[in-house]
Design an enzyme around this catalytic site. Structure first.
Site, mmCIF file in Angstrom:
data_model
loop_
_atom_site.group_PDB
_atom_site.id
_atom_site.type_symbol
_atom_site.label_atom_id
_atom_site.label_comp_id
_atom_site.label_asym_id
_atom_site.label_seq_id
_atom_site.Cartn_x
_atom_site.Cartn_y
_atom_site.Cartn_z
ATOM 1 N N ARG A 178 6.759 -8.797 -88.349
ATOM 2 C CA ARG A 178 7.994 -8.103 -88.691
ATOM 3 C C ARG A 178 7.826 -6.616 -88.441
ATOM 4 N NH1 ARG A 178 10.494 -11.959 -88.496
ATOM 5 N NH2 ARG A 178 11.851 -12.977 -90.000
ATOM 6 N N GLU B 258 14.829 -2.471 -85.920
ATOM 7 C CA GLU B 258 15.303 -3.115 -84.694
ATOM 8 C C GLU B 258 16.771 -3.541 -84.857
ATOM 9 O OE1 GLU B 258 12.226 -6.220 -84.791
ATOM 10 O OE2 GLU B 258 13.800 -7.698 -85.104
ATOM 11 N N HIS C 28 11.920 -9.092 -79.939
ATOM 12 C CA HIS C 28 11.863 -10.116 -81.001
ATOM 13 C C HIS C 28 12.163 -11.505 -80.433
ATOM 14 C CE1 HIS C 28 12.196 -10.618 -85.644
ATOM 15 N NE2 HIS C 28 11.727 -11.724 -85.075
HETATM 16 C C1 GLV Z 1 11.410 -14.917 -86.595
HETATM 17 O O1 GLV Z 1 11.140 -13.761 -86.610
HETATM 18 C C2 GLV Z 1 11.319 -15.787 -87.720
HETATM 19 O O2 GLV Z 1 11.016 -15.312 -88.825
HETATM 20 O O3 GLV Z 1 11.562 -16.980 -87.552
#
Ligand code: GLV
Length: 328
Positions: free
Chosen positions: A242, A271, A289
């Protein structure tokens, strides 16, 4: 609207087949135009709904819960759920579910892709080539760091951390060390061939450090200037967890000053904005991401979120509840 059927909001565009599945059980308000609803509009649309399908960006907190007293379940199509205030949801009797397990291997692959790309300067090399700068062989052109046989450090040893460890130990002959809030049982450590170390040793010893810890107040900026200063100047840092776990400004400074060789980042503080200091560094691989972004995995995640909504709202049986205590 059919008042006899539960009402469900799907906050972002999703595979049409998922909307079709949900529509077999619920009155669905979908967002296939993928509008980014301001928070007050999201709350307004959520009022009168019993369930919501979220994708990780929608914050569910006491304000939302107070405004939406009929809400029973929030199903996140993500394994991370830092967008949920779970204690507030539990207090309001609202079930929270996430999507664990189905994205483990895909996300671990992405961790390795970033690790390889950063250590071997893959994207930097491509930019160099496309810019027409490749006019000769040079002994030190785009010279990087070895991955095979090096020391892989992993911060956070849940499912994804273990999948990264397996890749390192079994595929790349790496010496794997890890740090986690709690140590794995010996048999699990042996299965992934990883050795538990303190955080300082992890930072000082890793040739490549992969971050796989969940985001929380405790993990916020847990890799900042002080931690980066402990790392080898030849090391690479990979974040597939994260944004906010790494202090992006401190990282950009370390990369710029070559106190850290390279980084690979899939997640960012704030982000989809990326700090301009990072954008200005050539020795960082940046992806938007996409850790879980393969067709089968995104479908599995969406189906699991749908399974949770259907299971809970039609039979009281969610698949992956985070706060099962609300079920009494
Ligand atoms: C993606 O970042 C998730 O947490 O699935």
């Amino acid at each position: 609207m059919n008042p006899a059927r539960p009402h469900v909001l799907v906050s972002r565009a999703i595979f049409p087949e998922i909307i079709d599945r949900l529509a077999q059980h619920f009155d669905v308000e979908a967002n296939q135009a993928d509008e980014l609803w301001p928070r007050d509009e999201f709350i307004r649309r959520l009022q009168g709904k019993q369930g919501v399908f979220t994708t990780g960006g929608e914050r569910i907190d006491a304000d939302v819960l107070k405004a939406c007293p009929g809400l029973k379940i929030c199903a996140n199509m993500a394994v991370g759920y830092n967008n949920f205030d779970v204690p507030a949801m539990t207090a309001a009797g609202v079930l929270a579910t996430n999507a664990p397990g189905v994205l483990t291997e895909t996300t671990a692959d992405m961790g390795f892709a970033l690790l390889m790309a950063a250590a071997r300067r893959v994207t930097e090399s491509e930019h160099f080539l496309r810019a027409g700068k490749w006019d000769r062989w040079a002994y030190d052109m785009m010279i990087g760091q070895d991955v095979f046989g090096s020391t892989l450090g992993i911060l956070g040893m849940g499912r994804i951390g273990q999948a990264v460890a397996r890749r390192g130990a079994l595929g790349f002959g790496m010496n794997v060390i890890y740090h986690n809030r709690s140590r794995l049982p010996e048999a699990e450590e042996a299965a992934v061939k990883a050795r538990y170390v303190g955080k300082q040793e992890l930072l000082q010893t890793a040739d490549h450090l992969v971050l796989v810890v969940p985001y929380s107040a405790e993990s916020h900026h847990s890799i900042g200037a002080a931690e980066l200063a402990l790392m080898k100047p030849t090391a690479t840092l990979v974040n597939i967890a994260r944004g906010g776990i790494v202090d992006d400004v401190a990282l950009a400074k370390a990369l710029r000053e070559r106190r850290l060789a390279a980084a690979g980042l899939d997640v960012f503080e704030g982000e989809p904005r990326v700090h301009p200091d990072l954008l200005a560094c050539s020795n960082v691989v940046l992806t938007p991401h996409i850790g879980s972004a393969t067709v089968p995995t995104r479908k599995a995640m969406a189906n699991l979120a749908a399974d949770n909504l259907i299971g809970y709202l039609t039979g009281g049986k969610p698949v992956t509840p985070l706060n099962p205590e609300v079920m009494g």
